[in-house]
Scaffold this motif. Structure first.
Motif, short mmCIF file in Angstrom:
data_model
loop_
_atom_site.label_atom_id
_atom_site.label_comp_id
_atom_site.label_asym_id
_atom_site.label_seq_id
_atom_site.Cartn_x
_atom_site.Cartn_y
_atom_site.Cartn_z
N LEU A 187 25.36 40.54 44.68
CA LEU A 187 26.01 40.06 45.27
C LEU A 187 25.40 39.11 45.95
N GLU A 225 36.12 43.83 41.14
CA GLU A 225 36.24 43.44 39.01
C GLU A 225 35.44 43.89 38.72
N ARG A 252 35.13 40.95 44.66
CA ARG A 252 34.27 40.70 43.25
C ARG A 252 33.69 42.25 43.11
N THR A 256 34.00 41.47 35.34
CA THR A 256 32.94 40.68 35.86
C THR A 256 31.52 40.56 34.40
N TYR A 312 33.73 39.22 49.59
CA TYR A 312 32.77 40.52 48.41
C TYR A 312 33.94 41.36 48.13
N GLN A 366 25.58 37.42 40.83
CA GLN A 366 26.16 36.28 41.64
C GLN A 366 25.88 35.07 42.52
#
Length: 277
Positions: free
Chosen positions: A223, A271, A268, A277, A265, A248
Motif C-alpha cells: 500500500l 480486505e 485495504r 484483494t 488504509y 496498490q
C-alpha cells in the motif's frame, strides 16, 4: 484516541527484549489472528492509532514501539538498528506466544518486517508494506542530518521546529494537530532529543541490501503513497515484482500514508486479511 490515552493503554504492557535490560512497550487489543503493526523513524506506535483500533474488534492487534522509540526504553547502551529491532520483534512475539502473524509495516518498520519474514518465513503469513525501506532506498538525508552530534547540540526550539517540519509540513494537506502533537511527544521528553539522534545514526542500508528477498514466502500487499519522495513508489513496484505481490497506489498521500489516507488504509488491510484483494 489521543496520544496520552494511547500511552496509558501501553502503560502496563512491556517485555524485556534482546537479552538485555531493554523494555519494549506495546499496544495490544482484541482476539483472533494476530496482526502486528511496525512503525518507522521518527514515529512510534501511535502512527497506527486508527488502523489498529479499526481492526481490533476482529483481530488480535499488537503495535510495539521499536526499542529507543515512543514508550520503549530510550537510555544509552543498546543497539537501535533494524537488525536489533528484528530480534526485539522476535522476542516480543515469543513473549506473547504468537506463532504466526501478519506484519503491517511502514518506513524502517518495513525493513524490520522484511528481515523477519526472510529469516523466519514460517511465522509470517501476510505482509503489508507501506513506503518501507528496502534494498538501497535509504537512509534519507533528513534522518541522516538528525544524527549525533548535530541534533544533540540543537536549541530545543530548533529541534521542535525540525519535528514540525517532518510531521506538519510533511503531511498531505492540513495535518491533524493530534497526529503532530502525538508524534512529537516522546521526543520532547527529557532525553528525547538525544534518543532521536541515537536512532538516526543507527540507520544502515546494509541491513536491507543483505536480505535474501527470495526467502520471503508471505503473501505481500504494498500500500504505497504514490507522491512520497523519501521512499519512491519504484521501490514498492520492485518489491511487489520480486515477491510476486500486489501493489496498490494510494494517491493524495506523502510518506505518512497510514495517516494521510486513514480514510481507506484500514479497509485495504482488512480486505487483504480476508483474501478479498
Amino acid at each position: 484516541m489521543n496520544h496520552e490515552a494511547w500511552s496509558e493503554a501501553q502503560s502496563s504492557q512491556t517485555v524485556e527484549v534482546d537479552g538485555h535490560d531493554v523494555e519494549m512497550a506495546y499496544y495490544e487489543a482484541g482476539a483472533g489472528e494476530t496482526v502486528v503493526f511496525l512503525h518507522g523513524i521518527p514515529t512510534w506506535s501511535f502512527l497506527w492509532r486508527d488502523a489498529a483500533t479499526d481492526l481490533e474488534d476482529d483481530y488480535h492487534v499488537v503495535a510495539p514501539d521499536l526499542v529507543g522509540y515512543g514508550n520503549s526504553a530510550a537510555h544509552e547502551g543498546f543497539d537501535r538498528s533494524i537488525r536489533a529491532q528484528e530480534q526485539a520483534l522476535s522476542d516480543l512475539l515469543d513473549a506473547l506466544d504468537v506463532e504466526t502473524c501478519t506484519l503491517v509495516a511502514h518506513d524502517i518498520g518495513g525493513g524490520v518486517a522484511l528481515r523477519f519474514a526472510a529469516h523466519q518465513p514460517e511465522r509470517v503469513e501476510k505482509l503489508v508494506c507501506s513506503n518501507v525501506v528496502c534494498y538501497d532506498s535509504w537512509p534519507v538525508e533528513f534522518i541522516v542530518n538528525m544524527g549525533l552530534p548535530k541534533t544533540e547540540a540543537m536549541d530545543p526550539a530548533e529541534f521542535e521546529a525540525k519535528l514540525d517540519f517532518a510531521f506538519d509540513d510533511g503531511a498531505f494537506g492540513e495535518a491533524d494537530p493530534e497526529f503532530v502533537a502525538g508524534m512529537k511527544a516522546p521526543w520532547l521528553r527529557e532525553g528525547g532529543q538525544r534518543a532521536l539522534a541515537r536512532a538516526a545514526v543507527s540507520t544502515n542500508t546494509n541491513h536491507t541490501t543483505e536480505i535474501d528477498y527470495g526467502a520471503i514466502s508471505a503473501e505481500l500487499l504494498c500500500l504505497w503513497a504514490a507522491a512520497d519522495q523519501m521512499q519512491p513508489i519504484a521501490y514498492g513496484e520492485r518489491l511487489a515484482e520480486e515477491l510476486d505481490g500486489d501493489l496498490q497506489r494510494l494517491d493524495d498521500a506523502y510518506h505518512w500514508v497510514p495517516e494521510d489516507r486513514k480514510d481507506v488504509y484500514a479497509d485495504r488491510v482488512r480486505e487483504f486479511l480476508a483474501g478479498d484483494t
